[in-house]
Scaffold this motif. Structure first.
Motif, short mmCIF file in Angstrom:
data_model
loop_
_atom_site.label_atom_id
_atom_site.label_comp_id
_atom_site.label_asym_id
_atom_site.label_seq_id
_atom_site.Cartn_x
_atom_site.Cartn_y
_atom_site.Cartn_z
N TYR A 3 14.99 31.37 -25.31
CA TYR A 3 15.29 30.46 -24.29
C TYR A 3 15.09 28.96 -24.41
CZ TYR A 3 16.05 34.79 -21.61
OH TYR A 3 16.30 36.17 -21.22
N ALA A 4 13.76 28.60 -24.84
CA ALA A 4 13.49 27.12 -25.35
C ALA A 4 14.41 26.53 -26.16
CB ALA A 4 11.82 27.26 -25.61
N GLN A 5 14.62 27.34 -27.32
CA GLN A 5 15.73 26.83 -28.14
C GLN A 5 17.04 26.45 -27.76
OE1 GLN A 5 15.31 25.73 -31.27
NE2 GLN A 5 17.44 25.45 -31.67
N MET A 6 17.47 27.40 -26.66
CA MET A 6 18.87 27.34 -26.31
C MET A 6 18.84 26.18 -25.38
SD MET A 6 20.34 31.32 -25.97
CE MET A 6 19.05 31.77 -24.88
N GLY A 7 17.72 25.91 -24.41
CA GLY A 7 17.75 24.96 -23.65
C GLY A 7 17.51 23.63 -24.32
N SER A 8 17.06 23.67 -25.45
CA SER A 8 16.71 22.40 -26.14
C SER A 8 18.36 21.89 -26.80
CB SER A 8 15.78 22.44 -27.35
OG SER A 8 15.85 21.20 -28.30
N GLU A 9 18.90 22.93 -27.36
CA GLU A 9 20.27 22.94 -27.69
C GLU A 9 21.41 22.14 -26.84
OE1 GLU A 9 20.07 26.46 -31.01
OE2 GLU A 9 21.43 26.74 -29.16
N LYS A 10 20.91 22.65 -25.43
CA LYS A 10 21.92 22.12 -24.49
C LYS A 10 21.36 20.80 -23.79
CE LYS A 10 24.82 25.65 -24.10
NZ LYS A 10 26.26 25.70 -24.49
N GLU A 11 19.95 20.49 -24.24
CA GLU A 11 19.58 19.27 -23.84
C GLU A 11 19.29 19.40 -22.14
OE1 GLU A 11 21.88 15.83 -24.74
OE2 GLU A 11 21.64 15.83 -26.74
N ARG A 12 18.58 20.65 -21.80
CA ARG A 12 18.33 20.94 -20.33
C ARG A 12 16.72 20.74 -20.51
NH1 ARG A 12 22.48 26.10 -19.90
NH2 ARG A 12 24.27 24.72 -19.48
N PHE A 13 16.10 21.41 -21.29
CA PHE A 13 14.84 21.66 -21.65
C PHE A 13 14.18 22.00 -22.83
CE2 PHE A 13 16.35 25.52 -19.55
CZ PHE A 13 15.71 26.57 -20.54
N ASP A 14 13.07 22.16 -23.27
CA ASP A 14 12.37 22.50 -24.58
C ASP A 14 11.06 23.09 -24.34
OD1 ASP A 14 10.65 20.56 -24.33
OD2 ASP A 14 11.55 19.20 -25.84
#
Length: 272
Positions: free
Chosen positions: A71-82
């Motif tokens: 989830y962290a990786q996907m959040g980082s890709e969307k620039e939402r969180f990391d």
């Protein structure tokens, strides 16, 4: 054997999600598609603990951690969180929710030597969570039950809904009143069964189970744990019944229910 770190795990996840050189399965996943795997991994952790299978618990916890990393990786890709913001927010929240350990609100502060009871800790915890919910109201979340997760297992969500309603005074005062409610729900279920109304039967069955969860809550019993324990007990006793059938050399259909029930009673007598 090489010891890897959390940084290695984050790097691995980035490699798996690389659009050109990563794993096709990992690349095509999104937040929604990963949720079933997260739930499955959480249940496998719970199962390993219930079986006291400590060796496999180590592996299952790793699998569950991988879900967070995903989830962290996907959040980082969307620039939402990391991952770093996940950790930072978690630490900030836990420090805030444990003022008896971190009295001045900082991670480095030391707790007082004055003892604090578990009851006081619980009251403080609920008061802090209420403050957090009130803060969320300013962001448009205003209903009492709004942030009770919908993806929780049914029994667990029923407990949380009931606890949340109880915080504003919507609750029975004693377990005896819940027993009376169960009697009422049972009567309504009998009526639905007698009428042969499948939709009403399902509705009344849900009401009956919800009332049972309410009783468990008032008695201090976790309904998920109670059902899990009963499932394990049923499995042990049914395995004994199956052992007796197999030892006889006769097929299942040659046994009457009464005979099978006698094997069940044997299992109970053996303490299974």
């Amino acid at each position: 054997m090489q010891k890897y770190t959390i940084e290695d795990l984050l790097y691995l996840m980035g490699r798996l999600r690389d659009p050109e050189l990563g794993c096709p399965w990992d690349v095509k996943q999104d937040f929604a598609s990963i949720v079933p795997h997260t739930l499955e991994e959480a249940y496998e952790v719970a199962d390993a603990i219930a079986r006291e299978d400590w060796e496999h618990l180590n592996d299952e916890l790793g699998d569950l951690l991988f879900q967070v990393i995903f989830y962290a990786q996907m959040g980082s890709e969307k620039e939402r969180f990391d991952f770093s913001t996940i950790v930072s927010n978690l630490v900030e929240k836990l420090v805030r929710r444990h003022p008896h350990v971190f009295p001045d609100g900082s991670l480095q502060s030391d707790r007082s030597e004055t003892p604090i009871s578990e009851e006081e800790i619980k009251r403080n915890w609920e008061a802090i969570k209420l403050q957090e919910r009130n803060a969320k109201e300013t962001r448009g979340i205003s209903r009492v039950l709004d942030d009770v997760p919908r993806a929780l297992p049914g029994l667990s969500r029923a407990v949380k809904l009931q606890k949340r309603a109880a915080q504003v005074g919507f609750d029975w005062n004693e377990a005896e009143a819940v027993l009376d409610k169960m009697e009422e729900e049972l009567a309504e279920l009998r009526e639905a069964i007698a009428a042969g109304d499948k939709e009403a039967i399902a509705d009344e069955m849900g009401d009956m189970i919800f009332a049972q969860v309410n009783l468990a809550r008032h008695l201090g019993v976790n309904p998920e744990d109670a059902v899990r324990g009963t499932n394990q007990k049923f499995e042990r006793r049914f395995n004994h019944v199956e052992d007796r059938v197999l030892a006889s050399g006769r097929p299942w259909n040659q046994f009457t229910l009464q005979e099978l029930d006698s094997f069940w009673d044997e299992a109970k007598e053996k303490g299974l």
